[in-house]
Design a protein around this motif. Structure first.
Motif: not given
Lengths: 412, 418
Positions: A166-171, A177-178, A213-219
């Motif tokens: 699921q985390c992959i899906a979120e990432i 979106v980023a 922000f989204l990219l960094s949270r994805a990282c």
């Protein structure tokens, strides 16, 4: 945007558990047929139970291009294969993800959280196509249960694995979106997904920052999975998104008329994200390289098919005639597959690419054919997966195959 | 920007010489026999020649000292940058190859700040390479020498990789910051957004980030990956903190230090820790490395804040004043608001009007803001130094030299004037 229009089915009446499947349809431009329980059904194509052993009903809601019609599949084998609605199969899980994503996105700084959340709000988020594919893939790749391990252990393992997938899906959504946020800034688009896009509403800078922000949270989420191969895959995706966008910005005139260049760009901009995240799902599940590559192939071909139809719909919209679509691609000077095919038939089109095209009749067909080809490659990848008797797994696999049909038969 | 001005030294008797690149007219040092510096000390007295040259106008409170040491265990001052100069140019080459892209425009954008001459002072990689050496574990005598060499080389390469990753992340953040700030110049040339547009600058930043993570993944160390992912998160958080402060936050020293940690110190601290982890150091030692990086970074930024007001002179208002003109409230002003509450009102009004800038400068000059900032910087610098001193003993000459260099950096960071 992906919508499951034109397709609504009833599950077989013989399906003992009494489930019924309702396709959630997009805001109806044309009136969808609402299906309730089988006894209320009134579609003229109803086939009697006695003849078939099941009722499989399709309804048309769109005007399809004459050479591509909906096919009514009347399955009569005894091992009846139910059609499934991919989106409702994972709807519950998706809303858990959406909540989790939303709370992950709430930063210490409220202003930016609302900026990032902007795109996750319901109604703006599109059909959540990518997470759907990934969750279905996760189930489809479930390894057969080891009988010697205690059930509790299996459950813990499965739910831990599921959480990671699921985390992959979120990432994937965050990265997607980023890139939209950054693309919007760059394209000065004033609408995206039907309402004022972020940069228009909140300013370019906040859009850049929100994307960052989204990219960094994805990282951070990526690193937390503690799987460096998966990190590589998704890092590559970011690189591909950038590469694809740059290719689109900086094409030479030769490249603009090259189908090969276009497909490469399309892979980078659209398919890479789905393909590599499918592969990541497989890797997390401990699948072999072979199976991981099948997952990759599915995602890649599905993504390509999706984009090709997107290109067609940009010209045709929901009508059968050309030029009724939004034409936003061509207005932005983006040359897509139908035009490229047209150029092969009318070399003079090369010169007037910006004026659109009128006479060509086959381009639409050829693009759809190419899309269909990729869709069936995707379908084949699923069929090639290792056998798995589990009902739930099989259903997810059918859903993935169903997606390959939906992607090419959609009209919006 | 960090530069090692006013420092040039001759190496000890092995005949190596060390040349520091200086902005003002440097004293050119060749081999000892050609030397003509008036401060030359005779070999007989010292047993070696150690010469310093001044090249900058330093503040009266900070002067270069001519260290005439007469102890037999001569503790040589080292120039941190020259210790790693050769290795840095290997890194620079490798970095250039790491950011190559297929699409021509993307390639130009990505390599823009990695080209010769615009790599900046490479402060961060310098710190990391020195830290790598400083943390060398004592050589295991039972292992064969070739095995040790192979291991050390492999470890060194991995630590160099951290330095490369750090630079990529750093440059990526610069590219985006310049877009956010509408900056025209960077490192003495046009900023990338100015030269190639915001679009390409944002994309290039993302590209560098993706390459950094690819390199990170190749290290196959998930803890290190988490550390550097955290850095990226902090960089963005810091930028957000800067762009979206409430008026309370804007006058809060605590908020400012947190923001400064995020924007400046986190990268250095976490990458120092990563270097330690790769070396297989204990959690304790890794934390010392972290503390060094953190305090060095904070000291660096605090002095940066001062220099923005003072420039190279002793008087206020001779610096570029770019922070305050961009509405960025830094430590000296924050200290001043503690002494003069009316300054707070001006801060809340913002600094678009130059009259507000002037008034703020007035208050600043009446306050001890500059002084207190320097003191805080010095405090952090000595915390950094203490972290190095707390490292486990290591007799090796090379290790000791690197540790001295790291300590030297804590001095340079606060005595610099540019």
């Amino acid at each position: 945007m992906m919508r499951a229009r034109g397709l609504a089915r009833l599950a077989r009446s013989g399906y003992a558990r009494g489930q019924w499947v309702y396709s959630s349809l997009g805001s109806g431009e044309s009136a969808p047929l609402l299906l309730e329980h089988s006894s209320h059904f009134r579609n003229p194509l109803q086939s009697s139970r006695e003849v078939l052993g099941c009722r499989v009903i399709y309804s048309w809601v769109s005007n399809a291009i004459s050479t591509v019609g909906q096919q009514v599949q009347l399955q009569s084998s005894s091992a009846v294969e139910e059609q499934v609605d991919p989106f409702s199969l994972v709807a519950d899980e998706l809303s858990i993800l959406a909540d989790r994503l939303r709370s992950m996105v709430v930063a210490e700084v409220p202003k930016l959280a609302s900026a990032a959340e902007y795109f996750f709000k319901l109604g703006v988020e599109g059909k959540r196509f990518r997470p759907t594919v990934l969750l279905l893939m996760a189930t489809a790749l479930d390894l057969p249960i080891q009988r010697q391990i205690s059930e509790a252990a299996v459950n813990t393992l499965s739910s831990e694995l599921r959480t990671r997938q699921q985390c992959i899906a979120e990432i994937t959504e965050m990265i997607h979106v980023a890139s939209l946020l950054h693309d919007d800034v760059l394209d000065d688009a004033d609408t995206r997904r039907g309402i004022g896009s972020l940069n228009y509403v909140m300013g370019n800078k906040l859009a850049v920052l929100a994307g960052d922000f989204l990219l960094s949270r994805a990282c951070v989420a990526l690193a937390s999975l503690k799987n460096t191969e998966v990190v590589s895959l998704l890092a590559k995706v970011v690189e591909h998104l950038v590469t694809g966008e740059t290719m689109q910005m900086t094409t030479t005139s030769d490249q603009r008329c090259s189908m090969e260049y276009y497909m490469e760009k399309t892979y980078y901009k659209t398919a890479s994200l789905i393909s590599n995240s499918c592969k990541a799902i497989a890797l997390l599940a401990g699948q072999t390289a072979d199976v991981s590559n099948l997952a990759f192939e599915y995602g890649k071909n599905l993504g390509l098919a999706f984009q090709l139809i997107d290109d067609v719909l940009d010209f045709t919209g929901t009508s059968t005639s050309l030029g009724k679509g939004s034409l936003s691609d061509i207005r932005h000077g983006i040359v897509t597959a139908p035009i490229l095919f047209a150029i092969e038939e009318f070399p003079e089109l090369r010169l007037i690419v910006n004026q659109g095209f009128e006479k060509s009749s086959n381009v639409d067909r050829r693009t759809r054919e190419l899309a269909a080809k990729h869709a069936s490659l995707a379908s084949a990848a699923i069929d090639a997966l290792p056998e798995n008797e589990d009902e739930v797994v099989q259903r997810s696999r059918r859903a993935l195959v169903e997606l390959t049909h939906l992607v090419i038969t959609r009209t919006k």
